[in-house]
Write an enzyme that holds these catalytic residues in place. Structure first.
Site, short mmCIF file in Angstrom:
data_model
loop_
_atom_site.label_atom_id
_atom_site.label_comp_id
_atom_site.label_asym_id
_atom_site.label_seq_id
_atom_site.Cartn_x
_atom_site.Cartn_y
_atom_site.Cartn_z
N SER A 137 0.84 -1.20 0.00
CA SER A 137 0.00 0.00 0.00
C SER A 137 0.87 1.24 0.00
O SER A 137 2.05 1.19 0.34
CB SER A 137 -0.92 0.02 1.21
OG SER A 137 -0.16 0.34 2.35
N LYS A 138 0.26 2.31 -0.39
CA LYS A 138 0.97 3.57 -0.54
C LYS A 138 1.68 3.98 0.75
O LYS A 138 2.79 4.48 0.74
CB LYS A 138 -0.05 4.66 -0.93
CG LYS A 138 0.53 5.66 -1.89
CD LYS A 138 -0.56 6.51 -2.47
CE LYS A 138 -0.01 7.37 -3.57
NZ LYS A 138 -1.01 8.02 -4.36
#
Ligand code: GLU
Length: 464
Positions: free
Chosen positions: A245-246
């Site tokens: 995830s970011k």
């Protein structure tokens, strides 16, 4: 005539091309290329509020960068609203879809009642027509949504290309909305109409879509459309074992391009992440196409491994033509405030340094010594630039001022100085590196010095 094998990638333009989507695109592309089929790019832009042109541009740029060429598209779903409307009409006329006038409040009440009874939340079929059933009066001024008449029971089974046979019972799913009140189709419906119209034979996608597949199969069947084969790919985990995830690092293809990775390295690394061909870790595009037949796809999540990606990238940087590296490194140099030209001199410098670099960012960091003053650390100066060695450096500088400016002659000058001062080679070579390059370890010192112009070397060798 369309070939029998047609695959597609169908990103939603609500952000960058995610690494997971890029890998799915890569497998779909390689599968089509392997079988002499076609690969289609479809932009699933029905989430109007979140879709942006900027994101479309990013996706197209990332596909281009990775070299994932498509035979058809980009096809935009929002350009196909009339077609979805026509198919909806066809389903309604056949009694396979219906108008539902439930308001958000009705649905809330339905949900609350189901929760109170400890039941799973699902549409209760209020507006679903049935023989002898009297539907509620149509409310005034309410635009209906369209729901699909999902079979009430029975199993939906498919033989997944990645996961093997999967069965989900229709009691698990309800009459989903296929078209919103504004005439925009929902994902599960548009995807079926598109895959049907585009004669997609094989659908690869992330396994977060497994629960959508029974709906889609039911809609294909309701339309009398042939089913594609489905392959659901496990997610990619970050190096911490959590979903990539970011928040945990870069997740977009663009970010890797910007961080100095080569497209062929990304392609190789992404392909290997979740697929294998024996023990092969490094392979070309052509080999991937030759080998990728949909087999050997991993059923369990792959883990993103930055160290391995760096290793793969280092391999491709080493293998790259210096003139190409010179071109590719320009934007990285620009980030350091350096305006350069991809000329022969830069290419030669890239050739000299590339074996030491895992990324183009590292290459640019090496190259800055040619454009900006170097600042050797105090520790390096203290350790290597002793008072006893300074006269030897001065003597060498005198020789370098005279000699032919090429590595063999520079090498002769260094050897003569080492002999004159009766010192060991590293005692002179290391301080030379520190003064000229700002670091104690470099490629062969004569070649490094030759890669600078004489004036800069002599300036940097002035120690007093
Ligand atoms: N737009 C969907 C996504 O990005 C596509 C899923 C599919 O390939 O069917 O997840």
């Amino acid at each position: 005539m369309r070939p029998p094998i047609r695959t597609r990638i169908a990103p939603s333009p609500t952000g960058f091309l995610h690494l997971g989507t890029a890998r799915t695109a890569l497998y779909s592309w390689a599968y089509a290329r392997h079988f002499g089929g076609e690969f289609v790019l479809r932009i699933e832009d029905t989430d109007v509020a979140r879709s942006t042109q900027d994101s479309v541009d990013q996706i197209l740029a990332s596909m281009r960068w990775l070299g994932l060429d498509y035979d058809e598209g980009p096809v935009y779903q929002m350009h196909r609203l009339a077609r979805y409307g026509a198919v909806v009409d066809q389903l309604i006329a056949a009694g396979k879809a219906y108008r539902c006038y439930c308001s958000p409040q009705d649905l809330e009440a339905m949900k609350a009642a189901q929760e109170a009874r400890g039941e799973k939340r699902r549409y209760d079929g209020t507006w679903r027509p049935a023989a002898g059933k009297v539907l509620p009066p149509v409310p005034q001024g309410v635009e209906p949504v369209i729901r699909f008449c999902n079979p009430p029971d029975g199993d939906v089974t498919w033989d997944d290309l990645v996961k093997g046979p999967i069965t989900i019972n229709n009691r698990e799913i309800d009459d989903l909305i296929i078209m919103r009140a504004d005439g925009v189709p929902t994902y599960n419906f548009a995807v079926v109409v598109d895959d049907w119209d585009m004669t997609i034979s094989h659908v690869f996608r992330g396994d977060e879509h497994i629960n959508n597949t029974p709906w889609q199969i039911n809609i294909f069947n309701a339309l009398g459309a042939p089913l594609p084969r489905f392959g659901h790919l496990p997610i990619i985990l970050g190096d911490d074992g959590q979903k990539l995830s970011k928040r945990r690092g870069a997740v977009s293809v663009t970010a890797y391009e910007e961080s100095g990775f080569l497209p062929e390295a990304m392609l190789n690394y992404l392909a290997r992440l979740g697929w294998s061909h024996g023990d092969d870790e490094l392979f070309s595009r052509e080999q991937l196409i030759n080998w990728f037949d949909g087999g050997h796809l991993s059923r369990s999540p792959a883990q993103w491994d930055p160290a391995k990606l760096a290793w793969v990238n280092a391999h491709y940087i080493k293998a790259a033509e210096p003139a190409r590296l010179a071109q590719l490194v320009l934007p990285q140099l620009a980030r350091l405030g350096i305006t350069a030209e991809a000329d022969t001199a830069l290419a030669q410098r890239c050739a000299l340094l590339k074996d030491r670099c895992a990324t183009l960012v590292e290459l640019a960091d090496w190259l800055r010594m040619y454009y900006q003053p170097v600042q050797p650390s105090e520790a390096d100066r203290a350790l290597h630039l002793t008072e006893t060695i300074k006269p030897a450096i001065a003597a060498l500088a005198a020789r370098l001022a005279e000699c032919e400016w090429a590595a063999p002659a520079i090498n002769q000058a260094i050897k003569a100085t080492v002999a004159e001062y009766q010192i060991k080679m590293p005692q002179l070579a290391i301080p030379l590196r520190v003064l000229v390059c700002g670091r104690a370890q470099t490629p062969s010192v004569d070649a490094v010095l030759a890669s600078f112009n004489r004036r800069s070397v002599l300036d940097r060798l002035q120690t007093s």
